[in-house]
Each structure stands twice: as C-alpha cells, then as structure tokens.
Enzyme design. Structure first.
Site, PDB file in Angstrom:
ATOM      1  N   ARG A  89       0.929  -1.169   0.008  1.00 45.44           N
ATOM      2  CA  ARG A  89       0.155  -0.038  -0.038  1.00 45.44           C
ATOM      3  C   ARG A  89       0.751   1.140  -0.165  1.00 45.44           C
ATOM      4  O   ARG A  89       1.766   1.366   0.884  1.00 45.44           O
ATOM      5  CB  ARG A  89      -0.880  -0.150   1.462  1.00 45.44           C
ATOM      6  CG  ARG A  89      -1.605   1.253   1.310  1.00 45.44           C
ATOM      7  CD  ARG A  89      -2.591   1.236   2.641  1.00 45.44           C
ATOM      8  NE  ARG A  89      -3.359   2.330   2.762  1.00 45.44           N
ATOM      9  CZ  ARG A  89      -3.211   3.337   3.856  1.00 45.44           C
ATOM     10  NH1 ARG A  89      -2.427   2.705   4.663  1.00 45.44           N
ATOM     11  NH2 ARG A  89      -3.824   4.304   3.812  1.00 45.44           N
ATOM     12  N   HIS A 133      -2.602  11.228   1.156  1.00 46.11           N
ATOM     13  CA  HIS A 133      -2.163  10.619   2.564  1.00 46.11           C
ATOM     14  C   HIS A 133      -1.550  12.015   3.183  1.00 46.11           C
ATOM     15  O   HIS A 133      -0.420  12.098   3.364  1.00 46.11           O
ATOM     16  CB  HIS A 133      -1.319   9.626   2.286  1.00 46.11           C
ATOM     17  CG  HIS A 133      -0.915   9.002   3.865  1.00 46.11           C
ATOM     18  ND1 HIS A 133      -1.119   7.511   3.974  1.00 46.11           N
ATOM     19  CD2 HIS A 133      -0.510   9.458   4.826  1.00 46.11           C
ATOM     20  CE1 HIS A 133      -0.612   7.232   5.263  1.00 46.11           C
ATOM     21  NE2 HIS A 133      -0.472   8.364   5.858  1.00 46.11           N
ATOM     22  N   GLU A 179      -7.193   8.277   6.753  1.00 46.92           N
ATOM     23  CA  GLU A 179      -7.538   8.873   7.985  1.00 46.92           C
ATOM     24  C   GLU A 179      -7.869  10.428   8.068  1.00 46.92           C
ATOM     25  O   GLU A 179      -7.110  11.400   8.379  1.00 46.92           O
ATOM     26  CB  GLU A 179      -6.220   8.848   8.744  1.00 46.92           C
ATOM     27  CG  GLU A 179      -5.391   7.536   8.965  1.00 46.92           C
ATOM     28  CD  GLU A 179      -4.478   7.456   9.974  1.00 46.92           C
ATOM     29  OE1 GLU A 179      -3.994   6.230  10.529  1.00 46.92           O
ATOM     30  OE2 GLU A 179      -3.645   8.284  10.157  1.00 46.92           O
ATOM     31  N   ASN A 305      -7.235   1.453  10.031  1.00 45.06           N
ATOM     32  CA  ASN A 305      -5.827   1.597  10.593  1.00 45.06           C
ATOM     33  C   ASN A 305      -6.028   1.591  12.253  1.00 45.06           C
ATOM     34  O   ASN A 305      -6.885   2.198  12.675  1.00 45.06           O
ATOM     35  CB  ASN A 305      -5.299   2.874  10.199  1.00 45.06           C
ATOM     36  CG  ASN A 305      -5.124   2.912   8.658  1.00 45.06           C
ATOM     37  OD1 ASN A 305      -4.995   1.986   8.127  1.00 45.06           O
ATOM     38  ND2 ASN A 305      -4.431   4.127   8.351  1.00 45.06           N
ATOM     39  N   TYR A 307      -4.012   1.153  16.041  1.00 50.03           N
ATOM     40  CA  TYR A 307      -2.825   1.122  16.505  1.00 50.03           C
ATOM     41  C   TYR A 307      -2.873   0.911  18.143  1.00 50.03           C
ATOM     42  O   TYR A 307      -2.021   0.233  18.600  1.00 50.03           O
ATOM     43  CB  TYR A 307      -2.020   2.411  16.368  1.00 50.03           C
ATOM     44  CG  TYR A 307      -1.428   2.650  14.943  1.00 50.03           C
ATOM     45  CD1 TYR A 307      -0.212   2.269  14.848  1.00 50.03           C
ATOM     46  CD2 TYR A 307      -2.190   3.219  14.183  1.00 50.03           C
ATOM     47  CE1 TYR A 307       0.531   2.244  13.439  1.00 50.03           C
ATOM     48  CE2 TYR A 307      -1.584   3.521  12.817  1.00 50.03           C
ATOM     49  CZ  TYR A 307      -0.483   3.092  12.633  1.00 50.03           C
ATOM     50  OH  TYR A 307       0.162   3.198  11.201  1.00 50.03           O
ATOM     51  N   GLU A 359      -3.222  -0.419   8.407  1.00 47.76           N
ATOM     52  CA  GLU A 359      -2.026  -0.167   8.970  1.00 47.76           C
ATOM     53  C   GLU A 359      -2.248  -0.494  10.327  1.00 47.76           C
ATOM     54  O   GLU A 359      -3.332  -0.728  10.816  1.00 47.76           O
ATOM     55  CB  GLU A 359      -1.865   1.439   9.148  1.00 47.76           C
ATOM     56  CG  GLU A 359      -1.413   2.404   7.859  1.00 47.76           C
ATOM     57  CD  GLU A 359      -1.347   3.843   8.339  1.00 47.76           C
ATOM     58  OE1 GLU A 359      -0.986   4.234   9.341  1.00 47.76           O
ATOM     59  OE2 GLU A 359      -1.613   4.632   7.171  1.00 47.76           O
TER      60      GLU A 359
END
Length: 453
Positions: A89, A133, A179, A305, A307, A359
């Site tokens: 990606r 992005h 995002e 994504n 985290y 991600e």
C-alpha cells in the site's frame, strides 16, 4: 521458519485461520518516504511548507530527501519481494502529478508511479494506491484555503478520476483518503499537523469536505474504472477508565463519536451521529442538501488503521492507561484485544464491505547491534495483533488483508525522524536499509501462511 521465532507450530496454527487468498503486505506514504520534493516538476505540499516553519517538527527535519524512495524504489520493491509480501500500500502525491492541484498534469510525476506499479507487478506484489495521505498541493491552500473550502471537492474528484483512468486497470485497489480524522483534527484543530490551524469549527467543516470529496471521488472513479474502491479510516476505540463512573462512560462515548462514528455513520448510514452534532453545537459543519447522499457511496472495501485504544478518564489527575503489555515509543498503549472487539463491533453495527487492516504497527527505539536490529518488542506486537485479528476472523469478521506499518523507518510527521516504525532500519545519512529481526519474523510468517499453515 527462521530461528527468530521459537514456536513455528504456533504460527502455523495462527496462519491457518486466514483465507487462502488473504493478502499479507506492508504500507508507506509518499510524503514520508519519497523525497525528491522539488524534482521533475513536483509542486510543494502543505507538509513541505509546514516543515519549513520553525518549531513545527520536533527534530527540525523536513521531507526533502526522506528515504529517497523516488530514486530507490527498485531496491525497495526487491526488499518487499525478499520478504514475500503479496501486497503493498502506497500513496500518490497529488502535487507530484498535478503541482497546482488543478489544471495541467505533470507527466514526469505520473511516470514515476507508472514505473513503481510495473515494478510491483513484476515482483508479484499487488499494488494498493491511496489518493490522499495528507500532502495537499500548497497551491490549493494558497488559492482556496485548502480543505476548509468547498471548492476543493470537485478538484479532488477530478484528480481521483485521472489516477483511476491511468492506473485503474493495474491497481488492486484505490483508497480515496487516509485517516480524515487526522487531517481535520490534527491539522485544523490541534495544529500538530499541517497546515497547523487551531479551530474546532474549521476542523469540523474540513471533516465534512473530506467526506464529501471522498463520495464525489468514488462516483468519478466508478465512471472510468472497475478497480476496487474504498476509504481508509483510523479507529482508536474509546474505553472508559472506570466503568462505574458515568462521567467516564459519557466522555468515552463522545470520544468514540468524534473518532469512529463521525466518519463511519455518514459513509455507511448517510448521517452524522446526532449526539456529536449536539456536542459540537455552533461548531458543527454546514451541510448542503444532497451532501450526505453523495458521501454514502457503495464501497468495495473498508480500510481500518489500528494502533491502540483511547483510555478515557475524567478524574483529576486522569487515570493512566494500565499498559499491562507495555507502550510503544509513541507512548501508545499496546492493547491488541481492542482490535478484536472493535472489528466485531463495527461488523455488527455497520455491516461493512470486506475489511483490510491497512495500517498496524509500532514505533520502537531500535538500535543496530552487530549488524542486526533485535526488535523483539515489535515481533511481540506483530504476533499479538495477528492473534487478535485471527480471533476477529474466527468470530465472523470478513478481513481480506493486513498491511504492517511501515515498510521502512521514515519521516513520522511532527516527530520527524525520531520515531521508527519500519520493518527495515534506515540509516538516513547513507540511506542503507537493514532488515530488522521483525522483518525476518514477518517473512517467516508469510512463508508459513503461503504454505497453508
């Protein structure tokens, strides 16, 4: 399997949970790795400008060279092939292919991505492109004030259609945005990211224009390509620090509304969450007739994504996250269980199309020791999150791929080059890439997965 993992049989059991056509990959973004900031006709982005403002980037660095991927892409694709990646990606820099964000296309910029896509396909790696992005052409910020202006929406749709027309037949997928929460909140409310503004009302309006641009881009691309189309959202599930405290529960609900529901609801339900509209009050965005219908376009996939989680405490001082599995070098709590819970939740509440984990990864204070990078913490993070992902799949969540963030150590936005997320260590003075132990571990895992466990 390689010697880095002590229990290959456990990995075999883990890999068998996933579909045979599951895509194992890694991810990057243009601004963070490409460099060549002013070469071959590329225009400046708002991040080029942001880096030039004193005090914005923690180490005073910039993205003029970054990882020099623009010149080293063949070597980087060779690293992907060595690792056995099935998918990659990357993002396209809007100001590289259209320096002013409107008008003339830069053929030299398109030629770079043309070469990159060809190199990936020749290596047997599926290319997944992201259109935005965060590196907005600075010219659009100068002319229209950027995303706060509704005038940017049709320009983004034109850009999307041109990329899809040129590359759609060779790309595995195209994501409109990466995002949008970060773009709106960190860029226009907290000033942590470019362009560095501080207005909640502006951030709310930006979030709406981003989503509207997403919807119009999907429509424009559908007219010219059959490529799979979607959006990438960052999800940080909110947990009340004390479930017995109503204030904590309420605050967690608002946090969830601002981070998750504010973007999921319009994309999949055609509406903004009423409680967040009320929470924003006079700062709520101006929405025109037909906007929500335009945003709610059918999608082929949802990129998530993930985290960490948000640990929400209203006490003073606030209760810290327990961190029983530790924290990353970003200070983010390691809590993989939230990934399972969240994927099950959004599947139940939204019935989304197939999901890609676009991600997931950790910053770690890596050091080179005797020509190696023994990042045991990253291996533990990766393993635990793949186990959490497998649990979600076993509970019925339709996940089709996983992209570790990031392939390379790179420019980590306002942290500059002080945080290392990569599977490959980058010596920024020499641009030498060195496979970390985590890269060897992931390579072994992918080998096992390809062999059917």
């Amino acid at each position: 399997m390689n010697a880095i993992d002590p229990n290959p049989s456990a990995l075999s059991d883990l890999s068998r949970v996933f579909r045979t056509d599951f895509q194992w990959g890694s991810a990057t973004s243009a601004a963070q790795i490409e460099g060549a900031a002013a070469l071959d006709g590329k225009g400046p982005s708002i991040w080029d400008r942001f880096c030039a403002e004193p005090g914005r980037i923690n180490d005073g660095s910039n993205i003029a060279i970054a990882c020099d991927h623009y010149h080293r892409y063949k070597n980087d694709v060779a690293l992907m092939k060595w690792m056995g990646l099935q998918a990659y990606r990357f993002s396209i820099a809007w100001p590289r292919v259209q320096p002013l964000g409107r008008g003339t296309w830069n053929e030299a910029g398109f030629a770079f991505y043309d070469r990159l896509i060809d190199e990936l396909l020749a290596a047997g790696i599926k290319p997944h492109a992201t259109l935005y992005h965060w590196d907005l052409p600075a010219a659009l910020h100068d002319e229209f004030d950027g995303w706060p202006s509704r005038q940017i929406v049709p320009l983004f749709a034109d850009y999307a259609a041109e990329v899809a027309r040129r590359f759609g037949d060779r790309l595995e997928s195209i994501s409109t945005l990466n995002e949008p929460w970060c773009v709106a909140t960190l860029g226009y409310e907290t000033a942590q990211f470019a362009p560095g503004q501080t207005s909640r009302a502006t951030a709310a309006q930006v979030s709406h224009h981003l989503l509207l641009a997403h919807g119009e881009a999907i429509k424009a691309m559908r007219a010219v390509t059959k490529c799979k189309l979607g959006i990438v959202l960052n999800h940080t599930p909110a947990f009340p620090a004390d479930n017995l405290r109503e204030d904590d529960r309420r605050a967690a609900r608002i946090d969830d509304g601002l981070n998750v529901r504010w973007y999921m609801d319009p994309v999949f339900r055609g509406q903004y969450p009423a409680d967040i509209i009320e929470h924003l009050g006079e700062d709520a965005p101006k929405i025109e007739e037909g906007d929500l219908a335009a945003i709610q376009q059918p999608l082929d996939f949802l990129g998530v994504n993930f985290y960490t989680r948000s640990f929400i405490s209203t006490q003073s001082p606030a209760l810290p996250a327990p961190g029983k599995q530790g924290f990353t070098d970003m200070g983010w709590e390691i809590y993989p269980k939230a990934l399972t819970q969240h994927l099950v939740r959004i599947t139940r509440e939204y019935s989304p199309p197939p999901i890609f984990i676009t991600e997931n990864g950790m910053a770690n204070a890596d050091t080179v020791v005797d020509g190696k990078v023994p990042d045991v913490e990253r291996i533990a993070y990766l393993r635990s999150h793949l186990q959490a992902l497998a649990s979600a799949v076993e509970l019925g969540v339709d996940v089709r791929g996983y992209f570790y963030w990031s392939l390379l150590d790179n420019f980590e936005w306002n942290s500059g080059y002080t945080k290392r997320f990569g599977l490959f260590h980058v010596d920024y003075a020499t641009q030498e890439r060195l496979a970390k132990d985590s890269a060897h571990w992931y390579r072994g895992f992918i080998e096992t997965a390809k062999a059917g466990g």
